[in-house]
Design a protein around this motif. Structure first.
Motif, PDB file in Angstrom:
ATOM      1  N   GLU A  34      30.941  35.717  35.734  1.00 55.05           N
ATOM      2  CA  GLU A  34      31.090  37.216  36.120  1.00 55.05           C
ATOM      3  C   GLU A  34      32.441  37.021  36.878  1.00 55.05           C
ATOM      4  O   GLU A  34      33.318  37.386  37.274  1.00 55.05           O
ATOM      5  N   LEU A  35      31.999  36.376  38.543  1.00 52.94           N
ATOM      6  CA  LEU A  35      32.746  35.957  39.046  1.00 52.94           C
ATOM      7  C   LEU A  35      33.864  35.714  38.806  1.00 52.94           C
ATOM      8  O   LEU A  35      35.307  36.006  39.608  1.00 52.94           O
ATOM      9  N   ASP A  37      36.182  36.371  36.003  1.00 55.28           N
ATOM     10  CA  ASP A  37      36.585  37.629  35.466  1.00 55.28           C
ATOM     11  C   ASP A  37      36.912  38.256  36.161  1.00 55.28           C
ATOM     12  O   ASP A  37      37.768  38.891  36.611  1.00 55.28           O
ATOM     13  N   GLN A  38      35.863  38.675  37.380  1.00 52.34           N
ATOM     14  CA  GLN A  38      36.439  39.679  38.408  1.00 52.34           C
ATOM     15  C   GLN A  38      37.221  39.079  39.333  1.00 52.34           C
ATOM     16  O   GLN A  38      38.163  39.782  40.096  1.00 52.34           O
ATOM     17  N   ARG A  39      37.228  37.837  39.806  1.00 54.67           N
ATOM     18  CA  ARG A  39      38.883  37.050  40.688  1.00 54.67           C
ATOM     19  C   ARG A  39      40.262  37.458  40.114  1.00 54.67           C
ATOM     20  O   ARG A  39      41.074  37.301  40.504  1.00 54.67           O
ATOM     21  N   SER A  41      41.127  39.477  37.768  1.00 49.77           N
ATOM     22  CA  SER A  41      41.275  41.456  37.048  1.00 49.77           C
ATOM     23  C   SER A  41      41.529  41.653  37.931  1.00 49.77           C
ATOM     24  O   SER A  41      41.383  41.918  38.818  1.00 49.77           O
ATOM     25  N   LYS A  43      40.613  45.179  39.196  1.00 49.90           N
ATOM     26  CA  LYS A  43      39.801  46.340  38.490  1.00 49.90           C
ATOM     27  C   LYS A  43      40.167  47.859  39.471  1.00 49.90           C
ATOM     28  O   LYS A  43      40.751  47.730  39.821  1.00 49.90           O
ATOM     29  N   GLU A  48      33.211  51.613  40.194  1.00 52.48           N
ATOM     30  CA  GLU A  48      32.782  49.870  41.045  1.00 52.48           C
ATOM     31  C   GLU A  48      33.992  49.719  42.239  1.00 52.48           C
ATOM     32  O   GLU A  48      34.369  50.094  42.604  1.00 52.48           O
ATOM     33  N   TYR A  50      33.429  46.152  45.214  1.00 54.52           N
ATOM     34  CA  TYR A  50      33.007  44.651  45.553  1.00 54.52           C
ATOM     35  C   TYR A  50      31.433  44.787  47.131  1.00 54.52           C
ATOM     36  O   TYR A  50      31.994  44.773  47.373  1.00 54.52           O
ATOM     37  N   ALA A 411      38.244  49.124  44.906  1.00 50.33           N
ATOM     38  CA  ALA A 411      37.506  47.719  44.605  1.00 50.33           C
ATOM     39  C   ALA A 411      39.178  46.932  45.027  1.00 50.33           C
ATOM     40  O   ALA A 411      39.071  45.631  45.759  1.00 50.33           O
ATOM     41  N   ARG A 415      39.504  44.192  48.279  1.00 52.71           N
ATOM     42  CA  ARG A 415      41.311  42.677  48.185  1.00 52.71           C
ATOM     43  C   ARG A 415      41.647  43.084  48.940  1.00 52.71           C
ATOM     44  O   ARG A 415      42.357  42.298  49.358  1.00 52.71           O
ATOM     45  N   LEU A 474      39.224  37.095  46.186  1.00 51.65           N
ATOM     46  CA  LEU A 474      38.105  37.667  46.290  1.00 51.65           C
ATOM     47  C   LEU A 474      37.083  36.586  46.705  1.00 51.65           C
ATOM     48  O   LEU A 474      36.700  35.856  45.853  1.00 51.65           O
TER      49      LEU A 474
END
Length: 481
Positions: A34-35, A37-39, A41, A43, A48, A50, A411, A415, A474
């Motif tokens: 998950e980390l 994928d979030q890094r 993508s 978002k 949503e 962070y 989000a 970043r 991220l």
């Protein structure tokens, strides 16, 4: 984060994942994934954000093990002195952050916060006077018929909220939602030409319908609201003004929305989530005037079960972060970035509901590309751009397929994205949409769900996204071993 905090966070998370993996390695692996994928993508889901490592770590403590139904100093369980401390600190920060008379930090989510608010209004406006009238009979002697009369009164009150396709939320009286079943409800919309709120029409509807509750706030309306006017409308018809600021709470906390655009001085009750633009843990919040405080304070056990003490602790940390000067700069950048994103679409021929934005979100009508919102959402996800489909006013495709996508800037602003990056994001999204075609059904007709993205587009967009994302990592410095 400073280098020292990054090292501490890296060590803490790595060790935590080792502990988790010793019991269920698949969960540890999913957490790492998950980390990653979030890094990787973009978002852009407006709801949503962070949360900081401090907020995230606060949730992983033994406060999770404690039951604490009730309120500070009045619990139904023993040994809650430390929970009392946590809840008091969280409520104190919330009051100071928003300038509220009273704060209730127990709700588990935004929907829970709205349910607490609805039942608090009913208890204050209906149940209270009814019970006073019943005192002559002695409450303990009330019959089943007496209580049935109260249930009828509670269940037949009127609520006026913003319609779903105009930008309102499910909990603002949408019929399939519990709010649409609790109340005799009607909805107000937006001007069919501009997509903007017409306060005169809202007032006219309120005069005709005479609601007990007037709900303001939104989840997909890309403009600011004049809450002073909404309070005038509520006062004229004798309604309680409830504002759901779940989406824009961070802009209120960061002093981007002030004066008539700040709901707290004008509403009787304000509800919110604590994530989204507020950048805290997943949870809910209710703010109220002193008049409504006793009713709201009954949220548990009236609506809620035991409060999540570890999440209340994380809310306290997030509220403390939001009271720092740096958060005001962040909130202003969220709004500025939304304008940059909107301008990026408009210069490339995109269609935006209301023609732009002055909050944190942009609502794109994808009809000109021959797509439904569901097709656009899926094609963008294939290219590493995470959005969500959303209805537009008078949407011909309904609430499931929709004709729009909703984009938010909180989000990616966290970043470090700015004007240039969001202009590029608009370009990437337009490139995906312009190169996507609807799929076909088994019968050979035009599909509302399947899509065909031109060869090479997804890889091209991912490569361009990676260039920006690498410049704005991220949780910089946080490495898992």
């Amino acid at each position: 984060m400073t280098d020292d905090l990054s090292r501490l966070s890296s060590s803490a998370y790595s060790q935590a994942l080792e502990v988790i993996a010793s019991v269920e390695p698949r969960i540890a692996e999913a957490t790492r994934a998950e980390l990653a994928d979030q890094r990787a993508s973009l978002k852009l889901i407006a709801s949503e954000n962070y949360a900081s490592p401090a907020v995230l770590m606060t949730m992983g403590t033994w406060f999770s093990d404690k039951y604490a139904e009730g309120t500070v100093g009045h619990r139904f369980y023993a040994g809650c002195q430390n929970v009392d401390t946590v809840e008091s600190i969280a409520a104190e920060h919330a009051r100071e952050l928003f300038g509220a008379e009273y704060a209730y930090v127990q709700p588990h989510s935004g929907i829970d916060a709205n349910l607490v608010a609805f039942w608090s209004i009913l208890a204050h406006r209906v149940e209270g006077p009814w019970l006073e009238k019943a005192q002559a009979k002695n409450v303990n002697e009330l019959t089943d018929a007496d209580w049935e009369e109260l249930r009828r009164e509670l269940g037949n009150q009127r609520l006026l909220g913003m319609s779903l396709d105009a930008g309102g939320h499910l909990t603002h009286g949408f019929r399939p939602n519990i709010s649409g079943k609790m109340f005799h409800q009607q909805q107000y919309g937006t001007d069919p030409e501009t997509g903007l709120l017409d306060y005169d029409k809202v007032a006219a509807k309120a005069r005709e319908f005479k609601p007990l509750v007037l709900v303001a706030g939104y989840s997909a309306y890309p403009r600011r609201v004049d809450f002073a006017k909404m309070r005038e409308i509520a006062d004229e018809v004798g309604a309680t003004l409830m504002v759901d600021m779940a989406h824009f709470a961070g802009l209120v906390a960061g002093n981007v929305f002030t004066g008539d655009e700040d709901p707290v001085p004008h509403a009787h009750i304000v509800t919110s989530t604590t994530h989204k633009s507020l950048r805290g843990p997943r949870g809910g919040l209710v703010l109220a005037t002193e008049e409504y405080a006793p009713s709201v304070d009954r949220g548990c056990p009236m609506v809620l079960g035991g409060p999540l003490s570890h999440v209340m602790a994380a809310k306290a940390v997030a509220f403390a972060e939001a009271r720092q000067d740096s958060f005001r700069g962040y909130a202003q950048q969220v709004a500025d970035n939304a304008k940059s994103l909107a301008e990026g679409f408009l210069t490339r021929g995109g269609d935006l509901v209301t023609g732009g934005t002055d909050n944190h979100l942009v609502l794109v009508d994808v009809s000109k590309y021959g797509l439904t919102g569901r097709q656009a959402e899926s094609a963008l996800l294939e290219a590493g751009v995470v959005t969500n489909r959303n209805s537009v006013p008078a949407d011909p495709n309904g609430a499931w397929y929709t004709s729009g996508i909703r984009l938010g800037t909180p989000a990616l602003t966290t970043r470090g994205f700015g004007h240039d990056e969001f202009d590029t994001v608009a370009d990437l999204i337009v490139e995906v949409l312009s190169n996507t075609q609807p799929g076909t059904t088994k019968a050979g007709g035009r599909s509302k769900a399947s899509f065909v993205l031109a060869d090479g587009v997804a890889d091209k967009v991912k490569a361009r996204s990676a260039e920006i994302l690498d410049k704005h990592p991220l949780y910089p410095g946080l490495e898992l071993v």
